[in-house]
Design an enzyme around this catalytic site. Structure first.
Site, PDB file in Angstrom:
ATOM      1  N   GLU A  11       0.876  -1.169   0.000  1.00 43.69           N
ATOM      2  CA  GLU A  11       0.000   0.000   0.000  1.00 43.69           C
ATOM      3  C   GLU A  11       0.916   1.223   0.000  1.00 43.69           C
ATOM      4  OE1 GLU A  11      -2.112  -0.173   3.643  1.00 43.69           O
ATOM      5  OE2 GLU A  11      -2.915  -2.177   3.281  1.00 43.69           O
ATOM      6  N   ASP A  29      -4.051   8.152  11.241  1.00 38.66           N
ATOM      7  CA  ASP A  29      -2.677   7.654  11.319  1.00 38.66           C
ATOM      8  C   ASP A  29      -2.031   8.032  12.642  1.00 38.66           C
ATOM      9  OD1 ASP A  29      -2.569   6.500   8.753  1.00 38.66           O
ATOM     10  OD2 ASP A  29      -2.336   8.487   7.870  1.00 38.66           O
TER      11      ASP A  29
END
Length: 271
Positions: A53, A64
């Site tokens: 990814e 994140d």
């Protein structure tokens, strides 16, 4: 030019046929530089990752952790553009022949243009996108263009997702399902692992798609643990940290190469 969803499907099917989980690595584009990021993606694919990814860095990466945020900041301050993300996909795929997805928040694609982005990602050899903040109810336009260009649409499910929600999300997705959880601090690992395993079980009840887990895995032992109940083991922060902790770009590439080899061995010792 059609996309590479078939390549992604084949990579996951091959891992299953070998009675192991797939190893899926995450690395942000443009980190530590665009060229260095391309070398890092190639290194992990050459060293045992089945899929990569490529992250599209975002100025407000709400999902994140601090390690990936640090890498995103470095890439953005250097002026990273979507063209650099597509170049990363193109060059790493051309060098390895392996499936590469882009993981991105919705806003950058929306601004760039859905038709333009899907066409260019497919042309670069990309296999599809993971869209963690795109609600399935608002995904019709994306899915229409993704399907037109042969791209996978990977949605994210979480332990909080109810069974009826899992059915709705997985029915709209393709490629695989990204099951998101957290490893937790030392001492809570067992219960968090049980929660992730339960999420995989519930998701499998709703779909035939492979279910891959992002659970904070950082070493071969943890990779083997997650491989015991998931179709794929997704590793991101550990790769980014390996690069952040090295003195220079070349050392960083070698660090992620070594980590990929360790984790690739781990997913082959499942359970």
């Amino acid at each position: 030019m059609s996309g590479n969803i078939q390549l992604l499907n084949e990579a996951l099917a091959t891992a299953k046929s070998e009675d192991r989980a797939a190893l899926i690595a995450y690395l942000p584009a443009g980190f530590p530089t665009v060229d260095g990021g391309i070398e890092a993606v190639k290194a992990v694919l050459e060293s045992g990752a089945d899929v990569v990814e490529v992250g599209l860095p975002h100025s407000d990466p709400v999902l994140d952790g601090p390690v990936i945020q640090t890498a995103d900041d470095i890439a953005l301050k250097a002026g990273l553009k979507i063209a650099d993300v597509l170049r990363t996909v193109r060059e790493a795929h051309a060098a390895t022949g392996k499936p590469i997805l882009v993981m991105t928040y919705w806003n950058p694609i929306d601004r760039y243009g859905v038709e333009r982005f899907t066409a260019e990602l497919a042309e670069a050899g990309g296999a599809g996108c993971i869209l963690p903040d795109l609600p399935v109810e608002e995904s019709a336009l994306w899915r229409e263009h993704a399907a037109k260009h042969g791209l996978a649409t990977v949605f994210v499910v979480a332990p909080s997702s109810r069974d009826e929600r899992l059915a709705k999300i997985t029915a709209a997705g393709s490629g695989f399902v990204y099951a998101a959880s957290l490893m937790g601090v030392t001492g809570t690992r067992a219960s968090v692992g049980e929660q992730a395993a339960d999420l995989v079980r519930r998701t499998r009840a709703a779909t035939e798609l492979p279910v891959c887990v992002g659970l904070g895995v950082s070493n071969a032992e943890q990779a083997a643990e997650v491989a015991g109940f998931a179709d794929g083991v997704i590793v991101g922060s550990a790769f980014v940290k390996a690069m952040l902790d090295t003195a220079d770009e070349a050392a960083g590439v070698e660090a992620v190469r070594a980590l990929a080899a360790e984790l690739a061995a781990g997913v082959r010792k499942r359970g």
